[in-house]
Structure formats: C-alpha cells, structure tokens
Design a protein around this motif. Structure first.
Motif, PDB file in Angstrom:
ATOM      1  N   GLY A 163       2.733  -4.325  -3.183  1.00  0.00           N
ATOM      2  CA  GLY A 163       3.531  -4.455  -1.671  1.00  0.00           C
ATOM      3  C   GLY A 163       2.555  -5.067  -0.956  1.00  0.00           C
ATOM      4  O   GLY A 163       1.618  -5.147  -1.181  1.00  0.00           O
ATOM      5  N   TRP A 164       3.097  -5.280   0.123  1.00  0.00           N
ATOM      6  CA  TRP A 164       2.253  -6.065   1.412  1.00  0.00           C
ATOM      7  C   TRP A 164       2.628  -5.052   2.691  1.00  0.00           C
ATOM      8  O   TRP A 164       3.505  -4.744   3.017  1.00  0.00           O
ATOM      9  CB  TRP A 164       2.688  -7.423   1.796  1.00  0.00           C
ATOM     10  N   PHE A 165       1.473  -4.594   3.259  1.00  0.00           N
ATOM     11  CA  PHE A 165       1.298  -4.032   4.565  1.00  0.00           C
ATOM     12  C   PHE A 165       0.695  -4.658   5.685  1.00  0.00           C
ATOM     13  O   PHE A 165      -0.207  -5.628   5.196  1.00  0.00           O
ATOM     14  CB  PHE A 165       0.968  -2.480   4.103  1.00  0.00           C
ATOM     15  N   ARG A 166       0.891  -4.188   6.727  1.00  0.00           N
ATOM     16  CA  ARG A 166       0.030  -4.783   7.745  1.00  0.00           C
ATOM     17  C   ARG A 166      -0.303  -3.892   9.066  1.00  0.00           C
ATOM     18  O   ARG A 166       0.396  -2.745   9.061  1.00  0.00           O
ATOM     19  CB  ARG A 166       0.867  -6.040   8.570  1.00  0.00           C
ATOM     20  N   GLN A 167      -1.656  -3.984   9.614  1.00  0.00           N
ATOM     21  CA  GLN A 167      -1.965  -2.916  10.727  1.00  0.00           C
ATOM     22  C   GLN A 167      -2.588  -4.021  11.708  1.00  0.00           C
ATOM     23  O   GLN A 167      -3.479  -4.590  11.648  1.00  0.00           O
ATOM     24  CB  GLN A 167      -2.996  -2.367   9.976  1.00  0.00           C
ATOM     25  N   ARG A 206       6.046   3.523   1.615  1.00  0.00           N
ATOM     26  CA  ARG A 206       4.943   4.324   2.236  1.00  0.00           C
ATOM     27  C   ARG A 206       3.622   4.203   1.642  1.00  0.00           C
ATOM     28  O   ARG A 206       3.407   3.999   0.455  1.00  0.00           O
ATOM     29  CB  ARG A 206       5.274   5.801   2.034  1.00  0.00           C
ATOM     30  N   GLN A 207       2.888   4.008   2.421  1.00  0.00           N
ATOM     31  CA  GLN A 207       1.232   3.818   2.105  1.00  0.00           C
ATOM     32  C   GLN A 207       0.779   4.861   0.904  1.00  0.00           C
ATOM     33  O   GLN A 207       0.163   4.362  -0.078  1.00  0.00           O
ATOM     34  CB  GLN A 207       0.348   3.994   3.178  1.00  0.00           C
ATOM     35  N   ALA A 208       1.332   5.949   0.957  1.00  0.00           N
ATOM     36  CA  ALA A 208       1.035   7.309  -0.028  1.00  0.00           C
ATOM     37  C   ALA A 208       1.557   7.024  -1.423  1.00  0.00           C
ATOM     38  O   ALA A 208       1.036   7.569  -2.285  1.00  0.00           O
ATOM     39  CB  ALA A 208       1.122   8.465   0.489  1.00  0.00           C
ATOM     40  N   GLU A 209       2.290   5.953  -1.364  1.00  0.00           N
ATOM     41  CA  GLU A 209       3.145   5.651  -2.741  1.00  0.00           C
ATOM     42  C   GLU A 209       2.324   4.705  -3.523  1.00  0.00           C
ATOM     43  O   GLU A 209       2.714   4.484  -4.704  1.00  0.00           O
ATOM     44  CB  GLU A 209       4.702   5.165  -2.425  1.00  0.00           C
ATOM     45  N   TYR A 210       1.314   3.951  -2.913  1.00  0.00           N
ATOM     46  CA  TYR A 210       0.484   3.225  -3.718  1.00  0.00           C
ATOM     47  C   TYR A 210      -0.897   3.578  -4.061  1.00  0.00           C
ATOM     48  O   TYR A 210      -1.595   4.279  -3.179  1.00  0.00           O
ATOM     49  CB  TYR A 210       0.291   1.717  -2.644  1.00  0.00           C
ATOM     50  N   ASN A 211      -1.316   3.440  -4.991  1.00  0.00           N
ATOM     51  CA  ASN A 211      -2.630   3.703  -5.721  1.00  0.00           C
ATOM     52  C   ASN A 211      -3.627   2.678  -5.192  1.00  0.00           C
ATOM     53  O   ASN A 211      -4.846   3.209  -5.218  1.00  0.00           O
ATOM     54  CB  ASN A 211      -2.697   3.817  -7.187  1.00  0.00           C
ATOM     55  N   TYR A 212      -3.597   1.631  -5.222  1.00  0.00           N
ATOM     56  CA  TYR A 212      -4.601   0.432  -5.197  1.00  0.00           C
ATOM     57  C   TYR A 212      -4.442  -0.375  -3.791  1.00  0.00           C
ATOM     58  O   TYR A 212      -3.339  -0.746  -3.576  1.00  0.00           O
ATOM     59  CB  TYR A 212      -4.864  -0.025  -6.388  1.00  0.00           C
ATOM     60  N   TRP A 213      -5.443  -0.697  -3.349  1.00  0.00           N
ATOM     61  CA  TRP A 213      -5.538  -1.552  -2.102  1.00  0.00           C
ATOM     62  C   TRP A 213      -6.541  -2.673  -2.051  1.00  0.00           C
ATOM     63  O   TRP A 213      -7.681  -2.418  -2.583  1.00  0.00           O
ATOM     64  CB  TRP A 213      -5.654  -0.822  -0.659  1.00  0.00           C
ATOM     65  N   GLY A 214      -6.118  -3.711  -1.443  1.00  0.00           N
ATOM     66  CA  GLY A 214      -7.181  -4.997  -1.303  1.00  0.00           C
ATOM     67  C   GLY A 214      -7.766  -4.540   0.094  1.00  0.00           C
ATOM     68  O   GLY A 214      -7.514  -3.608   0.922  1.00  0.00           O
ATOM     69  N   TYR A 246      12.157  -6.194  -1.263  1.00  0.00           N
ATOM     70  CA  TYR A 246      12.672  -5.472  -0.150  1.00  0.00           C
ATOM     71  C   TYR A 246      11.584  -5.885   1.008  1.00  0.00           C
ATOM     72  O   TYR A 246      10.489  -6.201   0.998  1.00  0.00           O
ATOM     73  CB  TYR A 246      12.185  -3.941  -0.460  1.00  0.00           C
ATOM     74  N   TYR A 247      12.120  -5.645   2.040  1.00  0.00           N
ATOM     75  CA  TYR A 247      11.583  -6.456   3.294  1.00  0.00           C
ATOM     76  C   TYR A 247      11.799  -5.343   4.656  1.00  0.00           C
ATOM     77  O   TYR A 247      12.779  -4.610   4.600  1.00  0.00           O
ATOM     78  CB  TYR A 247      11.971  -7.694   3.890  1.00  0.00           C
ATOM     79  N   ALA A 248      10.934  -5.413   5.289  1.00  0.00           N
ATOM     80  CA  ALA A 248      10.915  -4.680   6.698  1.00  0.00           C
ATOM     81  C   ALA A 248      11.813  -5.624   7.624  1.00  0.00           C
ATOM     82  O   ALA A 248      11.980  -6.752   7.360  1.00  0.00           O
ATOM     83  CB  ALA A 248       9.639  -4.564   7.426  1.00  0.00           C
ATOM     84  N   ASP A 249      12.631  -4.768   8.436  1.00  0.00           N
ATOM     85  CA  ASP A 249      13.776  -5.708   9.364  1.00  0.00           C
ATOM     86  C   ASP A 249      13.029  -6.594  10.089  1.00  0.00           C
ATOM     87  O   ASP A 249      13.501  -7.692  10.292  1.00  0.00           O
ATOM     88  CB  ASP A 249      14.409  -4.711   9.973  1.00  0.00           C
ATOM     89  N   GLU A 291       2.015  -0.704   8.486  1.00  0.00           N
ATOM     90  CA  GLU A 291       3.359  -0.874   7.949  1.00  0.00           C
ATOM     91  C   GLU A 291       3.685  -1.344   7.269  1.00  0.00           C
ATOM     92  O   GLU A 291       2.961  -2.387   6.716  1.00  0.00           O
ATOM     93  CB  GLU A 291       4.043  -1.156   9.557  1.00  0.00           C
ATOM     94  N   PHE A 292       4.673  -1.100   6.420  1.00  0.00           N
ATOM     95  CA  PHE A 292       5.305  -1.663   5.361  1.00  0.00           C
ATOM     96  C   PHE A 292       5.883  -3.136   5.872  1.00  0.00           C
ATOM     97  O   PHE A 292       6.650  -3.193   6.835  1.00  0.00           O
ATOM     98  CB  PHE A 292       6.486  -1.019   4.659  1.00  0.00           C
ATOM     99  N   VAL A 293       5.639  -4.107   5.016  1.00  0.00           N
ATOM    100  CA  VAL A 293       6.163  -5.335   5.173  1.00  0.00           C
ATOM    101  C   VAL A 293       7.071  -5.823   4.144  1.00  0.00           C
ATOM    102  O   VAL A 293       8.165  -6.272   4.475  1.00  0.00           O
ATOM    103  CB  VAL A 293       4.912  -6.474   5.271  1.00  0.00           C
ATOM    104  N   ALA A 294       6.735  -5.759   2.881  1.00  0.00           N
ATOM    105  CA  ALA A 294       7.419  -6.245   1.639  1.00  0.00           C
ATOM    106  C   ALA A 294       6.972  -5.797   0.585  1.00  0.00           C
ATOM    107  O   ALA A 294       5.772  -5.411   0.486  1.00  0.00           O
ATOM    108  CB  ALA A 294       7.506  -7.966   1.747  1.00  0.00           C
ATOM    109  N   SER A 295       7.886  -5.744  -0.646  1.00  0.00           N
ATOM    110  CA  SER A 295       7.366  -5.433  -1.883  1.00  0.00           C
ATOM    111  C   SER A 295       8.141  -6.142  -2.853  1.00  0.00           C
ATOM    112  O   SER A 295       9.431  -6.687  -2.594  1.00  0.00           O
ATOM    113  CB  SER A 295       7.495  -3.794  -2.135  1.00  0.00           C
ATOM    114  N   ILE A 296       7.811  -6.052  -4.266  1.00  0.00           N
ATOM    115  CA  ILE A 296       8.428  -6.848  -5.325  1.00  0.00           C
ATOM    116  C   ILE A 296       8.110  -6.018  -6.644  1.00  0.00           C
ATOM    117  O   ILE A 296       6.975  -5.450  -6.696  1.00  0.00           O
ATOM    118  CB  ILE A 296       7.818  -8.290  -5.312  1.00  0.00           C
ATOM    119  N   THR A 297       9.434  -5.754  -7.137  1.00  0.00           N
ATOM    120  CA  THR A 297       9.042  -5.103  -8.556  1.00  0.00           C
ATOM    121  C   THR A 297       8.355  -5.799  -9.449  1.00  0.00           C
ATOM    122  O   THR A 297       8.061  -7.180  -9.278  1.00  0.00           O
ATOM    123  CB  THR A 297      10.481  -4.703  -8.967  1.00  0.00           C
ATOM    124  N   TRP A 298       8.088  -5.377 -10.618  1.00  0.00           N
ATOM    125  CA  TRP A 298       6.949  -5.871 -11.548  1.00  0.00           C
ATOM    126  C   TRP A 298       7.647  -7.073 -12.202  1.00  0.00           C
ATOM    127  O   TRP A 298       7.156  -8.193 -12.542  1.00  0.00           O
ATOM    128  CB  TRP A 298       6.648  -5.064 -12.654  1.00  0.00           C
TER     129      TRP A 298
END
Length: 124
Positions: A35-39, A107-115, A59-62, A46-53
């Motif tokens: 996933g990609w998020f931005r602050q 959601r941020q809480a759904e991700y385990n690892y962050w850059g 998926y994209y934010a509007d 906030e969520f920006v986009a994600s991609i399955t394995w």
C-alpha cells in the motif's frame, strides 16, 4: 521482518509527474499486499493506493483516481507509484506499507510494515 525503503520524491510544479519506488528486503515480498499512504502537514495519514500480491487488483483513493497508478515488479521486490497531473494538494510525505494476504486494505492498522517515507512537494 520486512524492511521498506522509498525513493523518488522531490519538488515538481503542478501538472508534473513523479514516480515513487519502494524496495522491500523480504524475499516473500511477492506474497504481500503493498500500500501507499500519505501524510500532509497537520493532517492524518491517508490511504492513496494498494496492489495485491499478484498485481491483478489495484485500489485507489478517489482523490487520486485517474492520475496515480500503482504497480509492482515481484522479481525486483519493488512497488511503484506513478503520479501524474500532480496538484499542490498532493504535497505530503508518502509512505510505503506491506502486509500479508491479498485483498482491499485501506486502513493504517491493517499494515504491519512501513517505510520511512519520502517527501513530495508540488508547487503552484
């Protein structure tokens, strides 16, 4: 432990493009949803986009639909975020995130690892 390193941020004018990269250390990268998020300053992340394995679903934010494209190269353990037609409101620190399993996770809480994040600044 998955380590994620983002790169590609910078300063561009409105209407320009940037491509962010996120390199993962984990050899099981190709089983992770990314996933990609931005602050932005003073705002929540906030969520920006994600991609399955497999890369088969994205998926994209509007707010970025039609302008941003998420993709991945599992052979290189890398996920990308191509950002076109950038606007000043896209200015933020962009973070890459990873989690196991496949599906829609925004959601941020759904991700385990962050850059550590990479700064994107759009001038008007």
């Amino acid at each position: 432990q998955v380590q994620l390193v983002e790169s590609g941020g910078g300063l561009v004018q409105a209407g320009g493009s940037l491509r962010l990269s996120c390199a993962a250390s984990e050899r099981t990268f190709n089983t992770n949803t990314m996933g990609w998020f931005r602050q932005a300053p003073g705002k929540e992340r906030e969520f920006v986009a994600s991609i399955t394995w497999s890369g088969s679903r994205t998926y994209y934010a509007d707010s970025v639909k039609g302008r941003f494209t998420v993709s991945r190269e599992n052979a290189k353990n890398t996920v990308y975020l191509q950002m076109n037609d950038l606007k000043p409101q896209d200015t933020a620190i962009y973070y890459c995130a990873a989690r196991g399993g496949t599906g829609y996770f925004s959601r941020q809480a759904e991700y385990n690892y962050w850059g550590q994040g990479t700064q994107v600044t759009i001038s008007s």
